[in-house]
Design a protein around this motif. Structure first.
Motif: not given
Length: 228
Positions: A144-165
């Motif tokens: 469980d990750i509260p919204a105040t405890s994480s940063t949204t990182v966008s426009n990423i490329s090069g990461l492995p797929k997750l569940g085919g996505s």
């Protein structure tokens, strides 16, 4: 000599002779066909069943503790690996979790990985460098990750797929090149890991002391786990 020989034969005959058709004597006088009675067998089965009924709750409890402990250790290791990667490479590194909009609840609340920003000389085409694959928490264990405890990182490329996505944005704890949580000011980052169910972005913990708190100090990046 003839007399002695005859006496020996007699003794042998007395010990070894057996009347045809006569069953051999069993030690202690018990018939070799003796066995457990049906009542004795039922009593033994009932005792075994009672012992199993007493042991099952204990075994389930041990499995639950082992699963939660394994999940907590995995998250602690991922966070520490991200902090060290930031220091060693001199660029930002991330302990990453799937985005809040990811469709599969079990994957969204049960997957973690580490990646870092790309730097000069990296032989990769994407904008970031994956340092691990997506790792799954033990079955029945969620994060469980509260919204105040994480940063949204966008426009990423090069990461492995997750569940085919394809994954192009994540929630993450970001470490700068000094190993500090970015931003380094504010309250410590807190996460929760334990036995629970998740649906529509909501985690329901299963029982008392079902989870542990993971705390990351922003200024030092040090991480620890504690019971609530």
């Amino acid at each position: 000599m003839p007399v002695l020989r005859h006496a020996s034969l007699c003794r042998f005959g007395a010990l070894g002779a057996q009347t045809p058709g006569q069953p051999s004597a069993s030690p202690r006088g018990r018939s070799p066909l003796a066995a457990f009675s049906l009542i004795e067998l039922l009593v033994v089965v009932a005792i075994i069943a009672a012992l199993m009924a007493l042991l099952v709750p204990s075994i389930k409890g041990l499995v639950g503790v082992s699963g939660k402990r394994g999940g907590v250790d995995l998250v602690l290791n991922i966070i520490e690996q991200a902090r060290l990667a930031a220091i060693e490479n001199g660029v930002a590194a991330y302990a990453a979790f799937p985005p809040a909009t990811f469709g599969d609840d079990s994957l969204r609340a049960g997957s973690v990985m580490v990646f870092r920003d790309k730097k000069d000389g990296d032989p990769v085409a994407g904008s970031h460098v994956a340092l691990t694959k997506w790792l799954r928490l033990p079955a029945g264990v969620v994060l469980d990750i509260p919204a105040t405890s994480s940063t949204t990182v966008s426009n990423i490329s090069g990461l492995p797929k997750l569940g085919g996505s394809e994954i192009t944005d994540v929630r993450a704890v970001k470490f700068d090149r000094f190993g500090r949580v970015a931003p380094s000011s504010g309250d410590p980052v807190t996460l929760k890991v334990g036995e629970g169910l998740t649906g529509a972005g909501v985690v329901v913990w299963q029982g008392t002391n079902a989870f542990e708190n993971i705390t990351i100090q922003r200024l030092t990046g040090r991480v620890s786990a504690s019971s609530p």
